[in-house]
Design a protein around this motif. Structure first.
Motif, PDB file in Angstrom:
ATOM      1  N   ALA A   1      20.418  86.941  20.562  1.00  0.00           N
ATOM      2  CA  ALA A   1      21.099  85.770  21.135  1.00  0.00           C
ATOM      3  C   ALA A   1      21.651  84.876  20.035  1.00  0.00           C
ATOM      4  CB  ALA A   1      20.125  84.986  22.026  1.00  0.00           C
ATOM      5  N   THR A   2      20.909  84.721  18.941  1.00  0.00           N
ATOM      6  CA  THR A   2      21.370  83.877  17.843  1.00  0.00           C
ATOM      7  C   THR A   2      22.614  84.473  17.185  1.00  0.00           C
ATOM      8  OG1 THR A   2      19.118  83.125  17.424  1.00  0.00           O
ATOM      9  CG2 THR A   2      20.707  82.816  15.664  1.00  0.00           C
ATOM     10  N   MET A   3      22.577  85.786  16.930  1.00  0.00           N
ATOM     11  CA  MET A   3      23.738  86.423  16.313  1.00  0.00           C
ATOM     12  C   MET A   3      24.947  86.393  17.257  1.00  0.00           C
ATOM     13  SD  MET A   3      23.015  87.073  13.280  1.00  0.00           S
ATOM     14  CE  MET A   3      24.621  87.806  13.013  1.00  0.00           C
ATOM     15  N   TRP A   4      24.697  86.547  18.543  1.00  0.00           N
ATOM     16  CA  TRP A   4      25.806  86.473  19.520  1.00  0.00           C
ATOM     17  C   TRP A   4      26.449  85.097  19.495  1.00  0.00           C
ATOM     18  CZ3 TRP A   4      25.775  83.456  24.113  1.00  0.00           C
ATOM     19  CH2 TRP A   4      26.886  83.667  24.946  1.00  0.00           C
ATOM     20  N   ALA A   5      25.618  84.066  19.459  1.00  0.00           N
ATOM     21  CA  ALA A   5      26.144  82.696  19.440  1.00  0.00           C
ATOM     22  C   ALA A   5      26.944  82.437  18.170  1.00  0.00           C
ATOM     23  CB  ALA A   5      24.994  81.696  19.566  1.00  0.00           C
ATOM     24  N   ARG A   6      26.445  82.934  17.036  1.00  0.00           N
ATOM     25  CA  ARG A   6      27.152  82.703  15.775  1.00  0.00           C
ATOM     26  C   ARG A   6      28.470  83.467  15.734  1.00  0.00           C
ATOM     27  NH1 ARG A   6      21.695  82.775  12.061  1.00  0.00           N
ATOM     28  NH2 ARG A   6      21.257  80.552  12.297  1.00  0.00           N
ATOM     29  N   ALA A   7      28.447  84.690  16.229  1.00  0.00           N
ATOM     30  CA  ALA A   7      29.677  85.472  16.256  1.00  0.00           C
ATOM     31  C   ALA A   7      30.729  84.787  17.131  1.00  0.00           C
ATOM     32  CB  ALA A   7      29.394  86.884  16.766  1.00  0.00           C
ATOM     33  N   ASN A   8      30.334  84.277  18.283  1.00  0.00           N
ATOM     34  CA  ASN A   8      31.271  83.569  19.161  1.00  0.00           C
ATOM     35  C   ASN A   8      31.795  82.302  18.505  1.00  0.00           C
ATOM     36  OD1 ASN A   8      31.273  85.366  21.231  1.00  0.00           O
ATOM     37  ND2 ASN A   8      29.770  84.315  22.477  1.00  0.00           N
ATOM     38  N   GLN A   9      30.904  81.595  17.778  1.00  0.00           N
ATOM     39  CA  GLN A   9      31.330  80.365  17.107  1.00  0.00           C
ATOM     40  C   GLN A   9      32.424  80.652  16.080  1.00  0.00           C
ATOM     41  OE1 GLN A   9      28.673  78.696  14.155  1.00  0.00           O
ATOM     42  NE2 GLN A   9      29.036  76.637  14.947  1.00  0.00           N
ATOM     43  N   ILE A  10      32.209  81.680  15.253  1.00  0.00           N
ATOM     44  CA  ILE A  10      33.193  82.004  14.213  1.00  0.00           C
ATOM     45  C   ILE A  10      34.484  82.531  14.846  1.00  0.00           C
ATOM     46  CG2 ILE A  10      33.632  83.416  12.185  1.00  0.00           C
ATOM     47  CD1 ILE A  10      31.568  81.097  11.896  1.00  0.00           C
ATOM     48  N   ALA A  11      34.363  83.356  15.897  1.00  0.00           N
ATOM     49  CA  ALA A  11      35.552  83.874  16.569  1.00  0.00           C
ATOM     50  C   ALA A  11      36.386  82.723  17.149  1.00  0.00           C
ATOM     51  CB  ALA A  11      35.154  84.847  17.669  1.00  0.00           C
ATOM     52  N   SER A  12      35.714  81.704  17.692  1.00  0.00           N
ATOM     53  CA  SER A  12      36.428  80.561  18.266  1.00  0.00           C
ATOM     54  C   SER A  12      37.098  79.733  17.175  1.00  0.00           C
ATOM     55  CB  SER A  12      35.451  79.690  19.067  1.00  0.00           C
ATOM     56  OG  SER A  12      34.890  80.419  20.130  1.00  0.00           O
TER      57      SER A  12
END
Length: 543
Positions: A63-74
């Protein structure tokens, strides 16, 4: 010595020895039985606990890596970031707010670093690094690796070789083609923090050890002497669950295993989490109980041998009755009690004490049954737990009849948990459990599967009308929607419900459960706080 003098002594010795052997034999048999059964129950309970720790940590990492990946993609989609001055200010602010970011920077199409946190690597070309090369292709999440370009340029503990997890995404021009990459190195230290947060409540568990493994089985996090090496135990082939077995150090451990499965559209990096505890620690309570039973049996054996010695001359007749009953009990005959005889005070005391002993040993078995009941109960809500639910389903597969099956998942629970804390979340779960208990029939099974997930089975016999599951689901939603008072503050949660019927939807129970789960996710997609009954058309839509 005259024969008349010898015989009473022989009888007294025989009586004393008989009492000692009888009592000690019962104590040993019961001690061994209760100890063995207790070990099995404790194995299951601790094994499920270890599996729960591993699953929680694996999910939290994903979940943490998913959130970080979405943050950088945004962030990479923000046009203003193509301006180096805006990008530099944004980068420094992100670095200041997120201590897990070791380095963040922006490159041009050729791989030259244009802006970066603290100015590190500005002007250098990192085109050959995966964080740039893969980032040009799309959102990239790289596995754990040691520092290369940043080695010696960022603070870390003495003697430590810093490790990172990479996330990068392309910066697109007006024509939609990449013009550069936004790249981040996250410090691996955040996993230690996550692991401490999840295992701190279990710090009273002696010998608890947690491993995080890469996809190839290499230890990423665990005991210092194991990091960077293959796990010293062949466990990766196991699916999520638990086992009790010897490791390469010759010690038997109870080990819980969970494989990272990703979150939503993030497939994960294939990490595996193991939580283990020495079996000797797990079995310590069973060993204590066994020693207590055998020790008390030895003390009672000494006591009764002395009583037998001094009372043998006066208690021949009642002793014969007691010995006969004891022999039948020792042979396993049910419904037999030690007779309570009158006459001599010593004999009456002996018979009453033996009755109490047999009753005490019998109650040990009852205590074991209560321990079994606890293993099937969710401690927070007092509902049946996942283990009971799965065993009930297993029984269904070998029987006849019919049932409606429901999956129930709370809506809006996580924000309450995050905003008000776990105690508030526990209060909500207890309230939901109590409300569900009042809505279902006595022969229905409603269980908490874990977290904010519940499930229910509504069985019926061949001559019964099928239960109106949709109407019941509506009452469940209405009941769950009622506010819950937490410290004077009213909070609300909803719930989504998936329903399937056995054998109407499939003769296979596992398939029916899967279809109830599909219906639950359809309810989530349709707007939450509603119930969806599975249908073949819904299955095709989901597929």
């Amino acid at each position: 010595m005259p024969l008349a003098t010898l015989r009473p002594l022989e009888f007294r010795a025989t009586a004393a020895a008989t009492m000692a052997v009888l009592v000690m034999g019962l104590a040993l048999a019961n001690g061994l039985f209760v100890g063995t059964q207790s070990e099995q129950v404790l194995n299951r309970e601790v094994g499920n606990s270890m599996m729960g720790v591993a699953q929680s940590l694996a999910h939290q990492l994903d979940a943490t890596m998913w959130a970080r990946a979405n943050q950088i993609a945004s962030l990479a989609r923000i046009d203003a970031l193509k301006d180096p001055s805006v990008a530099q200010a944004t980068i420094e602010e992100l670095k200041r707010r997120d201590p897990t970011i070791a380095w963040i920077g922006m490159t041009n199409l050729s791989g030259t670093v244009l802006t970066a946190s603290n100015g590190l690597l500005v002007g250098l070309n990192i085109a050959s690094r995966p964080v740039h090369a893969e980032g040009l292709k799309g959102l990239f999440v790289g596995d754990v690796h040691e520092a290369v370009a940043l080695k010696g340029k960022i603070p870390h503990l003495p003697g430590e070789n810093p490790k990172f997890v990479d996330v990068s995404a392309p910066l697109l021009g007006a024509d939609g083609k990449p013009v550069g990459v936004l790249a981040v190195h996250y410090s691996w230290e955040w996993t230690r923090t996550t692991m401490r947060e999840l295992t701190d409540p279990l710090r009273d568990r002696d010998g608890l050890t947690v491993y995080i493994l890469a996809a190839d089985g290499t230890v990423l996090l665990g005991p210092e002497d194991a990091i960077g090496k293959p796990l010293p135990h062949a466990t990766l082939a196991f699916r999520d669950g638990w086992e009790s077995g010897l490791w390469s150090d010759g010690v038997r451990y109870v080990t819980g295993i969970a494989h990272g499965k990703g979150v939503h559209d993030y497939a994960g990096l294939g990490w595996t989490v193991l939580a283990r505890q020495p079996a000797s620690v797990v079995h310590a309570e069973a060993d204590r109980l066994r020693r207590s039973i055998i020790g008390s049996g030895a003390a009672l054996a000494l006591l009764f041998s002395a009583l037998g010695w001094f009372a043998a001359g006066r208690i021949t007749r009642p002793l014969t009755a007691i010995a006969s009953a004891a022999k039948r009990i020792g042979q396993g005959e049910s419904g037999v009690e030690i007779p309570e005889v009158g006459g001599q005070t010593e004999v009456g005391h002996l018979s009453r004490t033996l009755r109490d002993l047999i009753d005490s040993l019998t109650h040990k078995d009852a205590a074991l049954m209560r321990l079994e009941d606890i293993a099937y109960q969710d401690r927070l809500t007092t509902l049946p737990n996942r283990r009971y639910f799965e065993q009930y389903l297993e029984a269904c597969t070998h029987g006849t009849g019919a049932a409606a099956m429901m999956y129930i998942d709370l809506d809006g629970f996580k924000p309450i948990n995050d905003r008000l804390g776990h105690d508030a979340g526990d209060t909500v779960l207890r309230q939901v459990g109590q409300r569900l208990t009042t809505l279902f029939r006595n022969d229905d099974i409603v269980a908490r599967l874990g977290g904010d997930e519940f499930a229910a089975i509504l069985p019926r016999s061949a001559n019964q009308q099928p239960p109106d599951a949709a109407a019941l689901a509506a009452r469940v939603i209405e009941a769950v929607n009622e506010p819950v008072s937490i410290g004077g503050q009213m909070v609300r949660v909803g719930c989504s419900i998936g329903i399937a019927r056995w054998p109407e939807d499939s003769p296979d129970v596992a398939t029916v459960l899967r279809r109830a789960d599909e219906a639950l996710y359809q309810a989530k997609r349709d707007g939450r706080n509603r119930a969806v009954v599975w249908s073949p058309r819904a299955d095709n839509d989901t597929a």
